[in-house]
Design an enzyme around this catalytic site. Structure first.
Site, PDB file in Angstrom:
ATOM      1  N   GLY A   1       9.564  12.127 -32.299  1.00 46.92           N
ATOM      2  CA  GLY A   1       9.184  12.159 -31.229  1.00 46.92           C
ATOM      3  C   GLY A   1       9.299  13.311 -31.529  1.00 46.92           C
ATOM      4  CG  HIS A   2      12.510  16.767 -31.523  1.00 43.38           C
ATOM      5  ND1 HIS A   2      13.730  15.810 -32.588  1.00 43.38           N
ATOM      6  CD2 HIS A   2      12.883  17.161 -30.578  1.00 43.38           C
ATOM      7  CE1 HIS A   2      14.803  15.594 -31.713  1.00 43.38           C
ATOM      8  NE2 HIS A   2      14.448  16.395 -30.587  1.00 43.38           N
TER       9      HIS A   2
ATOM     10  CG  LEU B   1      14.347  18.264 -35.348  1.00 40.19           C
ATOM     11  CD1 LEU B   1      13.470  19.614 -36.215  1.00 40.19           C
ATOM     12  CD2 LEU B   1      14.494  19.057 -33.668  1.00 40.19           C
TER      13      LEU B   1
ATOM     14  CB  SER C   1      19.550  13.904 -31.385  1.00 39.88           C
ATOM     15  OG  SER C   1      17.544  14.477 -31.368  1.00 39.88           O
TER      16      SER C   1
ATOM     17  N   GLY D   1      17.781  20.230 -32.004  1.00 38.58           N
ATOM     18  CA  GLY D   1      18.076  19.807 -33.541  1.00 38.58           C
ATOM     19  C   GLY D   1      18.105  17.580 -34.141  1.00 38.58           C
TER      20      GLY D   1
ATOM     21  CG  MET E   1      11.775   7.967 -31.967  1.00 36.72           C
ATOM     22  SD  MET E   1      10.423   8.153 -33.498  1.00 36.72           S
ATOM     23  CE  MET E   1       9.986   7.147 -33.320  1.00 36.72           C
TER      24      MET E   1
END
Ligand code: AMP
Length: 282
Positions: free
Chosen positions: A36-37, A33, A188, A31, A186
């Site tokens: 990148g995700h 997010l 999180s 999560g 990137m």
């Protein structure tokens, strides 16, 4: 997008989709997010009929309890982004759903030296936890393709080992690292950086680029040391490692190995946050 919190309901749906001959791509995440995700989701959407994304902050892969407590959670925004990206299914399990018999490791994964070098050396038990959760998630989702980011280079190698050892019927796809303007990978964890720290954090990319540019001009040892000094000069408080390794094995490279495929990897603290990054050198 359909959201499942329970594995039984998800499995029923996936069984029906597989029976219709649909190709299933899987993107496991924790999560918070970012783009990148979403690049993993985009590639999965291109190559499959159905993309399943999971959001699960896996407690068993955090060796530092503070890192776990402070791991960012932005669920509403995650759901919005996944919906916009055209994700068919979101799996959002509880800890109980993934570990009904408790979080203790049932079996040790044989990862050999991969478990004890680089990230493994600084995060004991981390890769056992990663294998534990991904093994369970793969058993539940049984995708055709598993999408992983190059950002977590060693994790990709560990999970390739898991898939091979357990003979899991899935193909791993590795997606290049998405970066901010300025080069910061990137992550999180970037959300926990102040504006000032974020500006300084771009040094990590410059340090890796400098290694790539000077690979044939300087000895490996010197390149590693220069990069670590540069990071400290640019505001990083602690450098866990800067390592130039064989891209295929992650074993340390020597000056005689410079023609082969190599990768430079680093982990360093800026403020309270530990960042990792890597760059292929050829
Ligand atoms: P995480 O939520 O950090 O566990 O990451 C979930 C997946 O996204 C992993 O396969 C990561 O390697 C991948 N990922 C994380 N950051 C990036 C990035 N900047 N670019 C591409 N993939 C990424």
């Amino acid at each position: 997008m359909i959201l499942y919190k329970e594995k039984n309901a998800l499995q029923k749906q996936l069984l029906a989709l597989r029976a219709e001959g649909k190709k299933i791509g899987f993107v496991p995440t924790m999560g918070a997010l970012h783009k990148g995700h979403l690049s993993l989701i985009a590639q999965s959407n291109q190559e499959n009929d159905v993309t399943v994304c999971s959001i699960f902050v896996n407690p068993t892969q955090f060796n530092d309890p503070k890192d776990f407590e402070k791991y960012p959670v932005t669920l509403d925004n995650d759901v919005l982004q996944l919906e916009r990206a055209g994700t068919a299914i979101l799996f959002l399990p509880s800890v109980q759903e993934i570990y009904p018999d408790g979080t203790a490791l049932k079996e040790r994964y044989e990862l050999g030296y991969l478990e004890n070098i680089l990230e493994g050396a600084y995060r004991p038990g981390h890769f056992q936890g990663v294998c534990q959760v991904v093994h369970r998630l793969l058993d539940i989702v049984q995708p055709h393709y598993l999408y992983l980011g190059q950002k977590d280079y060693q994790q990709v190698m560990v999970l390739k080992t898991l898939v091979q050892q357990k003979q899991l019927p899935v193909t791993i796809r590795v997606v290049p690292t998405s970066r901010e303007t300025g080069g910061l990978a990137m992550s999180s964890r970037n959300m926990r950086l102040s504006n000032g720290e974020r500006a300084h954090a771009t040094a990590i990319y410059r340090a890796l680029q400098n290694i790539r540019e000077n690979l044939n001009r300087q000895p490996i040892e010197q390149l590693q040391q220069t990069a670590a000094h540069y990071l400290l000069q640019q505001g990083f408080e602690k450098v866990d490692y800067v390592a130039i390794c064989h891209a295929d094995t992650l074993l340390p490279a020597t000056d005689a190995d410079k023609a082969g495929p190599l990768v430079a990897l680093t982990a360093a603290f800026i403020g309270p946050v530990r960042l990792i990054d890597n760059l292929l050198l050829q």
